[in-house]
Structures are given as C-alpha cells and as structure tokens.
Design a protein around this motif. Structure first.
Motif, PDB file in Angstrom:
ATOM      1  N   ALA A  77       0.873  -1.180   0.000  1.00  0.00           N
ATOM      2  CA  ALA A  77       0.000   0.000   0.000  1.00  0.00           C
ATOM      3  C   ALA A  77       0.905   1.224   0.000  1.00  0.00           C
ATOM      4  O   ALA A  77       1.410   1.628   1.044  1.00  0.00           O
ATOM      5  CB  ALA A  77      -0.912   0.002   1.221  1.00  0.00           C
ATOM      6  N   THR A  78       1.140   1.779  -1.186  1.00  0.00           N
ATOM      7  CA  THR A  78       2.021   2.940  -1.268  1.00  0.00           C
ATOM      8  C   THR A  78       1.284   4.195  -0.811  1.00  0.00           C
ATOM      9  O   THR A  78       0.077   4.343  -1.031  1.00  0.00           O
ATOM     10  CB  THR A  78       2.567   3.125  -2.703  1.00  0.00           C
ATOM     11  N   VAL A  79       2.013   5.072  -0.152  1.00  0.00           N
ATOM     12  CA  VAL A  79       1.470   6.352   0.306  1.00  0.00           C
ATOM     13  C   VAL A  79       2.502   7.446   0.057  1.00  0.00           C
ATOM     14  O   VAL A  79       3.703   7.187   0.045  1.00  0.00           O
ATOM     15  CB  VAL A  79       1.110   6.335   1.814  1.00  0.00           C
ATOM     16  N   SER A  80       2.036   8.646  -0.173  1.00  0.00           N
ATOM     17  CA  SER A  80       2.913   9.814  -0.222  1.00  0.00           C
ATOM     18  C   SER A  80       2.054  11.032   0.085  1.00  0.00           C
ATOM     19  O   SER A  80       0.855  11.057  -0.218  1.00  0.00           O
ATOM     20  CB  SER A  80       3.613   9.953  -1.577  1.00  0.00           C
ATOM     21  N   TRP A  81       2.670  12.014   0.709  1.00  0.00           N
ATOM     22  CA  TRP A  81       1.940  13.217   1.074  1.00  0.00           C
ATOM     23  C   TRP A  81       1.506  13.947  -0.190  1.00  0.00           C
ATOM     24  O   TRP A  81       2.312  14.206  -1.073  1.00  0.00           O
ATOM     25  CB  TRP A  81       2.799  14.125   1.951  1.00  0.00           C
ATOM     26  N   GLY A  82       0.226  14.233  -0.312  1.00  0.00           N
ATOM     27  CA  GLY A  82      -0.311  14.890  -1.495  1.00  0.00           C
ATOM     28  C   GLY A  82      -0.507  13.938  -2.660  1.00  0.00           C
ATOM     29  O   GLY A  82      -0.820  14.359  -3.766  1.00  0.00           O
ATOM     30  N   GLY A  83      -0.322  12.633  -2.417  1.00  0.00           N
ATOM     31  CA  GLY A  83      -0.460  11.638  -3.472  1.00  0.00           C
ATOM     32  C   GLY A  83      -1.278  10.465  -2.988  1.00  0.00           C
ATOM     33  O   GLY A  83      -2.275  10.648  -2.277  1.00  0.00           O
ATOM     34  N   PRO A  84      -0.860   9.252  -3.340  1.00  0.00           N
ATOM     35  CA  PRO A  84      -1.621   8.067  -2.935  1.00  0.00           C
ATOM     36  C   PRO A  84      -1.785   7.980  -1.419  1.00  0.00           C
ATOM     37  O   PRO A  84      -0.889   8.349  -0.658  1.00  0.00           O
ATOM     38  CB  PRO A  84      -0.771   6.903  -3.440  1.00  0.00           C
ATOM     39  N   ASP A  85      -2.939   7.480  -0.994  1.00  0.00           N
ATOM     40  CA  ASP A  85      -3.256   7.322   0.424  1.00  0.00           C
ATOM     41  C   ASP A  85      -3.788   5.908   0.635  1.00  0.00           C
ATOM     42  O   ASP A  85      -4.237   5.260  -0.310  1.00  0.00           O
ATOM     43  CB  ASP A  85      -4.324   8.348   0.823  1.00  0.00           C
TER      44      ASP A  85
END
Length: 148
Positions: A77-85
């Motif tokens: 489960a990839t996440v990035s700030w301002g991107g995927p959650d």
C-alpha cells in the motif's frame, strides 16, 4: 469507531525532517531514488495487510509501480503526502484498536475489537523470512508517482 474512516496520510501527517523523518530509498516513477520519509510504505503496507485480514472495508489503496521486498507482490500500500493514500472504514458495529510496533528491522500491526463482532478472518499471504531478489519493472507512462 463504527463507521469512521481512517486515512493514513491524515493520521501520520506530512513527512519532513523537522518531524523526525530521515532520507531513505523511495520509488519515484518506477525508479529508486532517495527522499525524506522513505520506508513509510513498509508501515502502510503492514497496516493494510492487518486491516485486510481483519475484514475491514478498504476504501482506497494503491500498489507501487514495482515490486517491493517487504511484502508479497500485490500486498503493498504505497502512500505519499499529497499523493496516494491508504484509507479504510470500520464497517463493524464495535470500535477497533490498532497497535503498531517496530524494532529489530520488523514492523508489526495488530487489530483488536470486541468478542461480539462476528467476522471471518481473511487469508492473507505471509512474507517469507528469505528476502527475494529485487526486480525491476519497466515504468509505464500511466504510473502515478509513488514514494516509499
């Protein structure tokens, strides 16, 4: 609580040096790079697997643009700030408790609730103790930017 939605990015917040995050490897458009907060996807991926096994409703989840070595393929489960959650909902009629621990190179997430909840645990593949060889997938034009 019942009916509440949990957003990984909202709970964890922005990953910056002033908040204690360090540079580490990240995946950007299928390529390894270095960025602040690298490694955060090990946390979000471990949380995803625990939440999925507990049968909670997955609202939003994205996979990396290439395989990662810390979970089986397709279980990240990839996440990035301002991107995927990574977002899930507690569809049960009782609250849940999430406990997360890290140490000695391992990440553990446990999900607890009332014994009155009737659910059938999902079978989720577990990770081998042997680290797989890293594979490199060809980047695609439609791959979103993902950060590890």
């Amino acid at each position: 609580f019942p009916g509440e939605v949990f957003s990984f990015n909202k709970v964890v917040g922005i990953r910056t040096p002033s908040r204690g995050y360090l540079p580490a490897p990240v995946i950007v458009r299928g390529e390894l790079s270095e960025g602040v907060g690298g490694g955060i996807c090990q946390v979000s991926s471990t949380l995803f697997n625990a939440i999925d096994r507990a049968g909670l409703k997955i609202v939003q989840r994205y996979s990396h643009s290439r395989n990662v070595p810390y979970v089986p393929p397709g279980r990240d489960a990839t996440v990035s700030w301002g991107g995927p959650d990574f977002v899930f909902e507690n569809a049960y009629n009782e609250p849940i408790l999430i406990r997360a621990f890290s140490g000695e190179g391992k990440m553990t997430v446990s999900v607890y609730s009332s014994e009155f909840i009737e659910y059938k645990p999902r079978e989720v593949p577990s990770m081998s103790r042997r680290l797989p060889e890293e594979t490199k997938d060809e980047p695609h034009d439609h791959d979103p930017v993902s950060r590890d």
